[in-house]
Design a protein around this motif. Sequence first.
Motif, PDB file in Angstrom:
ATOM      1  N   ALA A 138       0.827  -1.205   0.000  1.00 42.15           N
ATOM      2  CA  ALA A 138       0.000   0.000   0.000  1.00 42.15           C
ATOM      3  C   ALA A 138       0.859   1.253   0.000  1.00 42.15           C
ATOM      4  O   ALA A 138       1.996   1.246   0.493  1.00 42.15           O
ATOM      5  CB  ALA A 138      -0.927   0.011   1.220  1.00 42.15           C
ATOM      6  N   VAL A 139       0.297   2.318  -0.555  1.00 43.04           N
ATOM      7  CA  VAL A 139       0.933   3.637  -0.521  1.00 43.04           C
ATOM      8  C   VAL A 139      -0.117   4.659  -0.111  1.00 43.04           C
ATOM      9  O   VAL A 139      -1.322   4.434  -0.302  1.00 43.04           O
ATOM     10  CB  VAL A 139       1.538   4.038  -1.886  1.00 43.04           C
ATOM     11  CG1 VAL A 139       2.627   3.060  -2.300  1.00 43.04           C
ATOM     12  CG2 VAL A 139       0.457   4.135  -2.957  1.00 43.04           C
ATOM     13  N   PRO A 140       0.308   5.783   0.447  1.00 45.14           N
ATOM     14  CA  PRO A 140      -0.654   6.828   0.821  1.00 45.14           C
ATOM     15  C   PRO A 140      -1.047   7.671  -0.387  1.00 45.14           C
ATOM     16  O   PRO A 140      -0.306   7.755  -1.372  1.00 45.14           O
ATOM     17  CB  PRO A 140       0.120   7.658   1.840  1.00 45.14           C
ATOM     18  CG  PRO A 140       1.556   7.519   1.406  1.00 45.14           C
ATOM     19  CD  PRO A 140       1.671   6.121   0.865  1.00 45.14           C
ATOM     20  N   LEU A 141      -2.206   8.284  -0.295  1.00 48.31           N
ATOM     21  CA  LEU A 141      -2.640   9.267  -1.285  1.00 48.31           C
ATOM     22  C   LEU A 141      -2.659  10.627  -0.601  1.00 48.31           C
ATOM     23  O   LEU A 141      -3.353  10.813   0.404  1.00 48.31           O
ATOM     24  CB  LEU A 141      -4.035   8.928  -1.816  1.00 48.31           C
ATOM     25  CG  LEU A 141      -4.159   7.642  -2.631  1.00 48.31           C
ATOM     26  CD1 LEU A 141      -5.603   7.453  -3.093  1.00 48.31           C
ATOM     27  CD2 LEU A 141      -3.204   7.638  -3.824  1.00 48.31           C
ATOM     28  N   HIS A 142      -1.883  11.540  -1.144  1.00 47.76           N
ATOM     29  CA  HIS A 142      -1.810  12.889  -0.587  1.00 47.76           C
ATOM     30  C   HIS A 142      -2.667  13.835  -1.418  1.00 47.76           C
ATOM     31  O   HIS A 142      -2.783  13.688  -2.641  1.00 47.76           O
ATOM     32  CB  HIS A 142      -0.368  13.410  -0.594  1.00 47.76           C
ATOM     33  CG  HIS A 142       0.588  12.579   0.190  1.00 47.76           C
ATOM     34  ND1 HIS A 142       1.233  11.483  -0.343  1.00 47.76           N
ATOM     35  CD2 HIS A 142       1.010  12.683   1.474  1.00 47.76           C
ATOM     36  CE1 HIS A 142       2.031  10.952   0.575  1.00 47.76           C
ATOM     37  NE2 HIS A 142       1.908  11.654   1.688  1.00 47.76           N
ATOM     38  N   ASN A 143      -3.247  14.840  -0.750  1.00 51.94           N
ATOM     39  CA  ASN A 143      -3.949  15.874  -1.500  1.00 51.94           C
ATOM     40  C   ASN A 143      -2.959  16.962  -1.906  1.00 51.94           C
ATOM     41  O   ASN A 143      -1.750  16.843  -1.655  1.00 51.94           O
ATOM     42  CB  ASN A 143      -5.123  16.448  -0.693  1.00 51.94           C
ATOM     43  CG  ASN A 143      -4.682  17.118   0.603  1.00 51.94           C
ATOM     44  OD1 ASN A 143      -3.512  17.441   0.806  1.00 51.94           O
ATOM     45  ND2 ASN A 143      -5.643  17.328   1.504  1.00 51.94           N
ATOM     46  N   ALA A 144      -3.453  18.003  -2.532  1.00 53.66           N
ATOM     47  CA  ALA A 144      -2.581  19.061  -3.036  1.00 53.66           C
ATOM     48  C   ALA A 144      -1.823  19.765  -1.913  1.00 53.66           C
ATOM     49  O   ALA A 144      -0.771  20.366  -2.152  1.00 53.66           O
ATOM     50  CB  ALA A 144      -3.406  20.061  -3.831  1.00 53.66           C
ATOM     51  N   LYS A 145      -2.343  19.675  -0.676  1.00 55.50           N
ATOM     52  CA  LYS A 145      -1.681  20.302   0.469  1.00 55.50           C
ATOM     53  C   LYS A 145      -0.651  19.379   1.118  1.00 55.50           C
ATOM     54  O   LYS A 145       0.002  19.767   2.080  1.00 55.50           O
ATOM     55  CB  LYS A 145      -2.725  20.704   1.511  1.00 55.50           C
ATOM     56  CG  LYS A 145      -3.729  21.743   1.033  1.00 55.50           C
ATOM     57  CD  LYS A 145      -4.738  22.050   2.129  1.00 55.50           C
ATOM     58  CE  LYS A 145      -5.764  23.063   1.667  1.00 55.50           C
ATOM     59  NZ  LYS A 145      -6.770  23.354   2.735  1.00 55.50           N
ATOM     60  N   GLY A 146      -0.544  18.143   0.629  1.00 56.74           N
ATOM     61  CA  GLY A 146       0.399  17.196   1.206  1.00 56.74           C
ATOM     62  C   GLY A 146      -0.170  16.353   2.323  1.00 56.74           C
ATOM     63  O   GLY A 146       0.551  15.579   2.948  1.00 56.74           O
ATOM     64  N   GLU A 147      -1.476  16.472   2.574  1.00 58.38           N
ATOM     65  CA  GLU A 147      -2.117  15.697   3.640  1.00 58.38           C
ATOM     66  C   GLU A 147      -2.527  14.326   3.110  1.00 58.38           C
ATOM     67  O   GLU A 147      -2.958  14.192   1.966  1.00 58.38           O
ATOM     68  CB  GLU A 147      -3.356  16.438   4.144  1.00 58.38           C
ATOM     69  CG  GLU A 147      -3.084  17.834   4.657  1.00 58.38           C
ATOM     70  CD  GLU A 147      -4.336  18.682   4.763  1.00 58.38           C
ATOM     71  OE1 GLU A 147      -4.371  19.567   5.640  1.00 58.38           O
ATOM     72  OE2 GLU A 147      -5.275  18.472   3.962  1.00 58.38           O
ATOM     73  N   VAL A 148      -2.378  13.300   3.955  1.00 59.94           N
ATOM     74  CA  VAL A 148      -2.799  11.957   3.571  1.00 59.94           C
ATOM     75  C   VAL A 148      -4.310  11.861   3.739  1.00 59.94           C
ATOM     76  O   VAL A 148      -4.837  12.047   4.835  1.00 59.94           O
ATOM     77  CB  VAL A 148      -2.094  10.885   4.429  1.00 59.94           C
ATOM     78  CG1 VAL A 148      -2.655   9.495   4.107  1.00 59.94           C
ATOM     79  CG2 VAL A 148      -0.592  10.910   4.178  1.00 59.94           C
ATOM     80  N   VAL A 149      -5.011  11.557   2.647  1.00 60.38           N
ATOM     81  CA  VAL A 149      -6.469  11.494   2.681  1.00 60.38           C
ATOM     82  C   VAL A 149      -7.002  10.071   2.519  1.00 60.38           C
ATOM     83  O   VAL A 149      -8.167   9.804   2.818  1.00 60.38           O
ATOM     84  CB  VAL A 149      -7.086  12.400   1.592  1.00 60.38           C
ATOM     85  CG1 VAL A 149      -6.741  13.859   1.854  1.00 60.38           C
ATOM     86  CG2 VAL A 149      -6.616  11.988   0.201  1.00 60.38           C
ATOM     87  N   ALA A 150      -6.163   9.163   2.042  1.00 62.00           N
ATOM     88  CA  ALA A 150      -6.587   7.779   1.830  1.00 62.00           C
ATOM     89  C   ALA A 150      -5.342   6.951   1.531  1.00 62.00           C
ATOM     90  O   ALA A 150      -4.216   7.456   1.530  1.00 62.00           O
ATOM     91  CB  ALA A 150      -7.590   7.679   0.677  1.00 62.00           C
ATOM     92  N   ALA A 151      -5.563   5.673   1.294  1.00 61.67           N
ATOM     93  CA  ALA A 151      -4.477   4.777   0.897  1.00 61.67           C
ATOM     94  C   ALA A 151      -5.002   3.850  -0.185  1.00 61.67           C
ATOM     95  O   ALA A 151      -6.203   3.572  -0.256  1.00 61.67           O
ATOM     96  CB  ALA A 151      -3.977   3.962   2.089  1.00 61.67           C
ATOM     97  N   ILE A 152      -4.109   3.385  -1.045  1.00 60.40           N
ATOM     98  CA  ILE A 152      -4.478   2.373  -2.029  1.00 60.40           C
ATOM     99  C   ILE A 152      -3.547   1.179  -1.862  1.00 60.40           C
ATOM    100  O   ILE A 152      -2.420   1.322  -1.390  1.00 60.40           O
ATOM    101  CB  ILE A 152      -4.400   2.887  -3.481  1.00 60.40           C
ATOM    102  CG1 ILE A 152      -2.985   3.379  -3.823  1.00 60.40           C
ATOM    103  CG2 ILE A 152      -5.425   3.987  -3.710  1.00 60.40           C
ATOM    104  CD1 ILE A 152      -2.801   3.727  -5.289  1.00 60.40           C
ATOM    105  N   ASN A 153      -4.048  -0.002  -2.221  1.00 62.56           N
ATOM    106  CA  ASN A 153      -3.196  -1.177  -2.106  1.00 62.56           C
ATOM    107  C   ASN A 153      -3.439  -2.148  -3.241  1.00 62.56           C
ATOM    108  O   ASN A 153      -4.388  -2.015  -4.017  1.00 62.56           O
ATOM    109  CB  ASN A 153      -3.393  -1.861  -0.748  1.00 62.56           C
ATOM    110  CG  ASN A 153      -4.532  -2.869  -0.748  1.00 62.56           C
ATOM    111  OD1 ASN A 153      -5.481  -2.763  -1.525  1.00 62.56           O
ATOM    112  ND2 ASN A 153      -4.472  -3.844   0.140  1.00 62.56           N
TER     113      ASN A 153
END
Length: 251
Positions: free
Chosen positions: A203-218
């Motif tokens: 899995a890796v994190p998904l960051h928004n445009a601000k650099g915040e982690v909003v979800a993960a995909i695997n």
Amino acid sequence: MRPGDIINGLVKGLAVIECFDEDHASLSITDVANRTGLERATARRCLLTLTSLGYASYDGKFFRLTPRVLNLGHSYLAATPLPRLLQPFLDQLSAQTNESSSAAVLDGTEILYVARASHRRVMSINLGAGARMPAYCTSMGRILLASLPQSAARDILDRSQLIAYTPKTKADLPAISTELAVVAAQGFAVIDEELELGLNSIAVPLHNAKGEVVAAINIGAQSARASTSHMIATFLPLMRKIQSELRPLLR
């Protein structure tokens, strides 16, 4: 928020809904009272209210939730653009790897699946949008926990029921804390048969445009087809590409 702003009846009603699960699909009034800590009379009123609204059925002894409860989860999925945004990317990832891919967010001590592209069934249970799994021993869960301040992650772990699902499961606080530090440093998480024997995931994190982690995909796969080293060498670059493409799209 003031105490008077809280509708206690709604809190109790939601607690009653949440006390039903795979192992407790049919419950009596006494069962519900015991599982929620509510007074028996209160549990009875909640159950009868849910039945009158069509969210539960009653056979004279046991209550069961009805499919109408799914409307509550569908409302969340319909109200957030995240699942719709992620689905094409998961479909692409699944087609490229010939494996199943998923997206999840953190909800309490669990991860909540919000989207999935299923290429083949890899687990003994079915997973789809709305499914839940423990955060501490899943690849997406560890990604999301590692993105939190250490104190917040520790609070979630303290509230988690740490179960060793397999002989390989890291199910003690020191081991999990060490693993979260590794995940935070390397930017991805790998699970090697910790949740189910014969199953690996990355899995890796998904960051928004601000650099915040909003979800993960695997990506999950049978270990006979994809070792963890194969996942890192072959799947991770594809996931990194999607991670980069999604970042400016996530708000």
